[in-house]
Design a protein around this motif. Structure first.
Motif, PDB file in Angstrom:
ATOM      1  N   ASP A 134      19.838  28.378  34.257  1.00 37.61           N
ATOM      2  CA  ASP A 134      20.115  29.537  33.407  1.00 37.61           C
ATOM      3  C   ASP A 134      20.849  29.065  32.167  1.00 37.61           C
ATOM      4  O   ASP A 134      21.701  28.185  32.240  1.00 37.61           O
ATOM      5  CB  ASP A 134      20.969  30.556  34.155  1.00 37.61           C
ATOM      6  N   LEU A 135      20.528  29.657  31.037  1.00 39.66           N
ATOM      7  CA  LEU A 135      21.155  29.247  29.784  1.00 39.66           C
ATOM      8  C   LEU A 135      22.135  30.277  29.235  1.00 39.66           C
ATOM      9  O   LEU A 135      22.838  29.993  28.275  1.00 39.66           O
ATOM     10  CB  LEU A 135      20.073  28.954  28.734  1.00 39.66           C
ATOM     11  N   ASP A 136      22.179  31.459  29.829  1.00 42.74           N
ATOM     12  CA  ASP A 136      22.963  32.533  29.227  1.00 42.74           C
ATOM     13  C   ASP A 136      24.156  33.020  30.046  1.00 42.74           C
ATOM     14  O   ASP A 136      25.174  33.385  29.468  1.00 42.74           O
ATOM     15  CB  ASP A 136      22.056  33.738  28.955  1.00 42.74           C
ATOM     16  N   ASP A 137      24.057  33.054  31.354  1.00 40.92           N
ATOM     17  CA  ASP A 137      25.065  33.725  32.180  1.00 40.92           C
ATOM     18  C   ASP A 137      25.781  32.780  33.136  1.00 40.92           C
ATOM     19  O   ASP A 137      25.978  33.081  34.311  1.00 40.92           O
ATOM     20  CB  ASP A 137      24.398  34.867  32.955  1.00 40.92           C
ATOM     21  N   ILE A 138      26.192  31.651  32.628  1.00 40.31           N
ATOM     22  CA  ILE A 138      26.793  30.608  33.461  1.00 40.31           C
ATOM     23  C   ILE A 138      28.054  31.101  34.167  1.00 40.31           C
ATOM     24  O   ILE A 138      28.219  30.912  35.369  1.00 40.31           O
ATOM     25  CB  ILE A 138      27.080  29.353  32.609  1.00 40.31           C
ATOM     26  N   GLU A 139      28.952  31.732  33.461  1.00 38.59           N
ATOM     27  CA  GLU A 139      30.218  32.174  34.055  1.00 38.59           C
ATOM     28  C   GLU A 139      29.994  33.233  35.140  1.00 38.59           C
ATOM     29  O   GLU A 139      30.653  33.212  36.170  1.00 38.59           O
ATOM     30  CB  GLU A 139      31.172  32.698  32.987  1.00 38.59           C
ATOM     31  N   GLN A 140      29.059  34.146  34.938  1.00 32.05           N
ATOM     32  CA  GLN A 140      28.786  35.172  35.937  1.00 32.05           C
ATOM     33  C   GLN A 140      28.180  34.555  37.190  1.00 32.05           C
ATOM     34  O   GLN A 140      28.492  34.962  38.302  1.00 32.05           O
ATOM     35  CB  GLN A 140      27.834  36.251  35.383  1.00 32.05           C
ATOM     36  N   ILE A 141      27.319  33.565  37.036  1.00 27.93           N
ATOM     37  CA  ILE A 141      26.705  32.906  38.189  1.00 27.93           C
ATOM     38  C   ILE A 141      27.762  32.166  38.993  1.00 27.93           C
ATOM     39  O   ILE A 141      27.754  32.194  40.224  1.00 27.93           O
ATOM     40  CB  ILE A 141      25.578  31.957  37.735  1.00 27.93           C
ATOM     41  N   ARG A 142      28.690  31.506  38.333  1.00 24.71           N
ATOM     42  CA  ARG A 142      29.751  30.782  39.045  1.00 24.71           C
ATOM     43  C   ARG A 142      30.571  31.710  39.937  1.00 24.71           C
ATOM     44  O   ARG A 142      31.061  31.290  40.977  1.00 24.71           O
ATOM     45  CB  ARG A 142      30.669  30.086  38.055  1.00 24.71           C
ATOM     46  N   LYS A 143      30.714  32.963  39.529  1.00 24.31           N
ATOM     47  CA  LYS A 143      31.477  33.926  40.319  1.00 24.31           C
ATOM     48  C   LYS A 143      30.759  34.322  41.602  1.00 24.31           C
ATOM     49  O   LYS A 143      31.384  34.850  42.516  1.00 24.31           O
ATOM     50  CB  LYS A 143      31.755  35.178  39.489  1.00 24.31           C
ATOM     51  N   LEU A 144      29.464  34.062  41.705  1.00 24.17           N
ATOM     52  CA  LEU A 144      28.695  34.461  42.874  1.00 24.17           C
ATOM     53  C   LEU A 144      28.895  33.532  44.064  1.00 24.17           C
ATOM     54  O   LEU A 144      28.643  33.920  45.186  1.00 24.17           O
ATOM     55  CB  LEU A 144      27.206  34.532  42.528  1.00 24.17           C
ATOM     56  N   GLY A 145      29.305  32.304  43.824  1.00 25.43           N
ATOM     57  CA  GLY A 145      29.508  31.400  44.959  1.00 25.43           C
ATOM     58  C   GLY A 145      29.384  29.955  44.556  1.00 25.43           C
ATOM     59  O   GLY A 145      29.374  29.593  43.382  1.00 25.43           O
ATOM     60  N   ASN A 146      29.282  29.116  45.578  1.00 27.57           N
ATOM     61  CA  ASN A 146      29.207  27.680  45.392  1.00 27.57           C
ATOM     62  C   ASN A 146      27.779  27.304  45.006  1.00 27.57           C
ATOM     63  O   ASN A 146      26.905  27.147  45.851  1.00 27.57           O
ATOM     64  CB  ASN A 146      29.618  26.958  46.676  1.00 27.57           C
TER      65      ASN A 146
END
Length: 52
Positions: free
Chosen positions: A35-47
């Motif tokens: 993903d190129l746009d939502d890196i910070e939101q994805i990190r919040k989802l888990g490991n």
């Protein structure tokens, strides 16, 4: 047992539209997300490793 490498590429959509797809993929065993746009939101989802 062999190590697996599974990843998904996210669509070019708003975060709320792709969040469910990413969550389902993580629950299914995907451990890399492209993903190129939502890196910070994805990190919040888990490991998860993010390919950006």
């Amino acid at each position: 047992m062999q190590n697996k490498f599974a990843w998904i590429s996210t669509p070019d959509e708003l975060w709320e539209d792709k969040k469910e797809m990413i969550t389902t993929a993580l629950e299914s065993g995907i451990d890399h997300v492209l993903d190129l746009d939502d890196i910070e939101q994805i990190r919040k989802l888990g490991n998860v490793k993010i390919i950006a």
